[in-house]
Design a protein around this motif. Structure first.
Motif, short mmCIF file in Angstrom:
data_model
loop_
_atom_site.label_atom_id
_atom_site.label_comp_id
_atom_site.label_asym_id
_atom_site.label_seq_id
_atom_site.Cartn_x
_atom_site.Cartn_y
_atom_site.Cartn_z
N LEU A 1 30.37 -1.62 14.08
CA LEU A 1 28.79 -0.73 13.16
C LEU A 1 28.09 -1.67 12.43
CD1 LEU A 1 30.64 2.27 11.11
CD2 LEU A 1 29.09 2.07 13.74
N LEU B 1 29.82 6.83 5.41
CA LEU B 1 29.32 6.77 6.95
C LEU B 1 30.70 5.67 7.73
CD1 LEU B 1 26.28 4.89 7.18
CD2 LEU B 1 26.70 7.11 7.55
N GLY C 1 30.03 9.19 10.56
CA GLY C 1 29.39 8.62 11.71
C GLY C 1 29.98 8.81 12.85
N GLU C 2 31.11 9.18 13.30
CA GLU C 2 31.82 9.44 14.30
C GLU C 2 31.43 10.85 14.25
OE1 GLU C 2 35.39 8.41 15.13
OE2 GLU C 2 35.87 7.28 13.52
N THR D 1 28.15 11.12 15.62
CA THR D 1 27.99 10.84 17.17
C THR D 1 28.84 11.27 18.47
OG1 THR D 1 28.90 9.01 16.93
CG2 THR D 1 26.51 8.99 16.48
N SER E 1 27.86 13.62 6.04
CA SER E 1 26.99 12.19 5.57
C SER E 1 26.61 13.13 4.55
CB SER E 1 26.47 11.31 6.49
OG SER E 1 25.67 11.58 6.95
N ARG F 1 19.10 14.32 13.91
CA ARG F 1 20.10 14.27 14.91
C ARG F 1 20.22 15.31 15.48
NH1 ARG F 1 24.51 15.08 10.04
NH2 ARG F 1 24.99 16.92 11.37
N ARG G 1 18.36 8.24 8.81
CA ARG G 1 19.73 8.10 8.44
C ARG G 1 20.28 8.97 7.18
NH1 ARG G 1 22.48 4.53 11.44
NH2 ARG G 1 24.19 4.94 10.38
#
Lengths: 258, 493
Positions: A15, A72, A76-77, A80, A176, B308, B398
């Motif tokens: 990452l 994250l 993050g998983e 995505t 997140s 997103r 982000r």
């Protein structure tokens, strides 16, 4: 389990943000500790500062970087859709979480140790010039000294436990931004409340159950008998928070669709 | 622009999580306020029972200290009084370094001189020319008025003409300099005039055992000898204004007349009350710090969710002028946050006040203008902080990094400055340089240079004035929003 560990290590290592977060943990710990030391003076033998706590103040700032890294690692998983591939490849979800926790804890611990050692080194260079001299009752900070070692090692453990707490919360929350909000709210709510109320009984109770205040009790090296909670007991409270968060996250991970 | 605003408002209100987040923020502000209020108690044990003595109110309705030793006579109509302060000495109990003995000494704001006062009732209007321990001669009036004279003068004069009073000083009793003229509105024709002495306590600040600093005030007394008193010959009355039964002997005032010399001794202070022992109005809004965390999360998501889900491409396709999109978002978010926080504050303030009063706390009186500033300012603080968080979100794209950054720059400095082992100077710099400076808008009781106090962030005193601090936050928000607009234009979505 070896497979899961290897997979999680590969994911976290590749990452883009991981390196930055790890560097930030170490740098923030050292920089803020050094700044706090440089801004403090000890004019006489009765200045009543806890030099070790002062040197390790940076931990309170670098825990934010720990939170980014930990959150994250899991959200993050979800962001995505990678999580579905992960669970297809490794259907034992608890093992995945355990592997994630182990890899994350390892990386955080390394960065935290670097930061804490840097802080102690910076304090050795800065504090004597600010009046923290043997004449004023402050020998040069040394890890050979029991309480100093406890505070230093404890601070590294503190950051590691914060990482696990964040991972647990983020696994439960999955988003997140919300996860970061919950974690930092949990950390910063207690010190704000403790300051705002005047009831000493409640203040002690809040210090004892607060993940941040109780966890940071490990940094205390002076007036130990006055602290609302002992150093290791305090770190125990934070451990309980981390374990509870991970258990909660793990349970939800098993129960919910990914 | 109207279309853009409506589009952004529709986006905001149709996402259940964001609306719930705002409701949660409001609930947090109210509930934490109630929790805080319910756990603040106050009681005074004294010879008169457990009720705290009433705090006197000054002519403008603010809480004041009015405790001094006063030897006075009647002044009917206009008139003038002149004295020479022959000496100002004093006693300080248990000062540093050993805190173990009573020593001679004068604290910097020990004061003695002449005063014209409406009556001996605490809080009544007054004007006084005085010699101080370390700040030269001063002309003070009505508790917060303070004008500096020169360091060396010992002759003092007060002249009353109607409701204006002029203070003058002289080094030799021959050449007089006017220090200032003050107006005491509605001063009755018959007032009291006389000699006074007072000494605030000696403040010593030590490092707390568990971090932070602790200010301790140790009893001090001032003794002033006056001669060349123009009032000599008339009968004197001595009052120890504001004396408490059962107080230590050293704190009790005295008056002695021997020949042409008059000696007045006393302790206490005449001035604004400060924060000690009272609950300021901002205490009822202490939930705002935690509510802000929720607001920041919603604010960041308001923009990062677009990235997103790819929604940003549709948004920018529909309105290609990208800067305007971000400004519309900021306006909608700012307005929603402001209204939410305002409603929460309007519920929290009266509710928490009632609880605090029920717990025996003394609520510091506050002018309507200041109360409006605190309540509206808290709502505006959250709104501007939300815009800052939105801009950070647009820059980072982000959410995790953006939320952490926003909380680290807005909330964390305040936590560190008020609840950690940081030295006072570093705490003050944190509250000057970071967006957390904006919390200064909540401070209702100002810092007075003429009152010795423990003015540190931990006690609720911010290093910047309310609007100055708020301006720092606004500056950061404007800067971040500007950068975000530039980046949004430059980058591919």
């Amino acid at each position: 389990m070896k497979l899961e560990l290897h997979a999680e290590w590969t994911k976290l290592r590749t990452l883009a943000g991981t390196c930055w977060a790890l560097a930030a943990i170490a740098v923030l710990t050292v920089a803020f500790g050094a700044a706090a030391g440089a801004a403090t003076t000890c004019a006489s033998a009765r200045c009543n500062h806890d030099a070790v706590k002062l040197a390790l103040t940076g931990v309170q700032v670098s825990q934010a970087a720990v939170a980014v890294l930990a959150v994250l690692a899991i959200t993050g998983e979800y962001g995505t859709g990678m999580i579905r591939a992960t669970f297809t490849a490794m259907p034992r979800r608890s093992a995945v979480l355990a592997a994630k926790a182990a890899v994350l804890a390892g990386l955080t611990l390394v960065a935290a140790v670097v930061g804490v050692l840097g802080s102690v080194l910076a304090a050795r260079l800065i504090l004597p010039g600010r009046g923290f001299t043997p004449e004023h009752g402050y020998p040069l900070l040394s890890l050979a000294d029991g309480p100093v070692l406890r505070a230093a090692a404890g601070s590294a453990l503190y950051l590691t436990l914060i990482a696990l707490l964040c991972l647990g919360v983020a696994t439960a929350v999955r988003d997140s931004a919300a996860a970061v909000g919950v974690v930092l709210g949990l950390l910063y709510l207690f010190p704000i409340l403790i300051r705002a109320i005047s009831d000493p009984g409640w203040q002690r109770l809040l210090v004892r159950i607060s993940p941040m205040n109780a966890g940071l009790a490990i940094q205390a090296t002076t007036n130990l008998d006055l602290q609302p909670i002992g150093p290791w007991a305090g770190l125990g409270v934070l451990t309980a928070w981390a374990v509870a968060a991970l258990a909660c996250g793990g349970l939800l991970l098993r129960l919910r669709d990914a | 622009m109207t279309g853009l605003l409506r589009a952004e408002w529709t986006k905001f209100r149709t996402v259940r999580g964001w609306v719930l987040g705002m409701v949660l923020a409001a609930l947090i502000i109210v509930l934490l306020g109630v929790f805080t209020a319910a756990n603040n108690y106050s009681s005074c044990e004294g010879p008169d029972g457990d009720d705290c003595p009433a705090v006197p109110l000054g002519p403008d309705g603010s809480a004041v200290n009015d405790r001094f030793s006063f030897a006075h006579q009647v002044l009917d109509g206009d008139g003038e009084v002149t004295v020479r302060v022959a000496s100002l000495t004093g006693t300080i109990t248990y000062p540093p370094p050993d805190h173990d003995k009573i020593v001679p000494g004068v604290v910097p704001w020990a004061k003695a001189g002449i005063m014209i006062k409406e009556s001996v009732r605490q809080g009544s209007a007054y004007a006084a020319m005085m010699v101080t321990g370390g700040h030269g001669t001063r002309l003070q009036h009505n508790f917060d008025g303070d004008a500096a004279g020169s360091p060396g003068a010992s002759w003092l004069r007060l002249t009353r003409a109607g409701d204006t009073i002029t203070g003058a000083e002289s080094a030799d009793g021959v050449r007089w300099t006017t220090v200032g003229t003050v107006r005491l509105a509605g001063l009755p024709p018959i007032v009291r005039v006389g000699l006074f002495a007072a000494s605030p306590c000696d403040l010593t600040v030590t490092q707390g055992d568990l971090g932070g600093t602790i200010g301790k005030c140790r009893l001090a007394r001032a003794v002033a000898a006056f001669d060349h008193v123009s009032l000599a010959g008339n009968p004197w009355t001595h009052d120890d204004v504001g004396a408490m039964r059962g107080a230590p002997a050293l704190s009790q005032g005295a008056f002695r007349e021997s020949g042409d010399t008059f000696t007045v001794s006393g302790s206490g202070d005449i001035g604004p009350y400060g924060l000690e022992g009272g609950q300021p109005v901002e205490r009822t809004l202490s939930g705002a710090y935690t509510g802000l965390i929720v607001v920041i999360v919603v604010a960041v998501m308001f923009i990062t969710a677009e990235y997103r889900r790819g929604m940003i491409r549709t948004t920018l396709l529909a309105s290609p002028r990208r800067g305007r999109v971000l400004v519309a978002k900021a306006l909608v978010l700012g307005a929603v946050t402001f209204v939410t926080a305002l409603i929460a504050a309007l519920v929290a303030v009266p509710l928490c006040r009632r609880i605090l009063r029920g717990n025996g706390n003394y609520l510091l009186p506050v002018s309507t203008a200041t109360e409006l500033r605190v309540v509206l300012g808290t709502a505006a603080l959250l709104a501007v902080a939300a815009v800052l968080a939105l801009a950070v979100g647009a820059l980072f794209r982000r959410s995790a990094a953006a939320v952490i950054t926003a909380i680290t720059v807005i909330v964390l400095p305040h936590v560190l400055a008020t609840a950690s082992v940081l030295p006072v100077e570093l705490s003050q710099w944190l509250l000057r340089l970071t967006p957390a400076a904006g919390f200064a808008i909540q401070q209702s009781v100002p810092e007075y240079p003429q009152v010795t106090g423990h003015y540190v962030p931990q006690m609720g005193y911010y290093p910047l004035p309310p609007w100055g601090g708020f301006g720092v936050l606004c500056g950061y928000a404007a800067l971040a929003l500007g950068l975000a607009v530039v980046q949004l234009r430059r980058r591919d979505a």
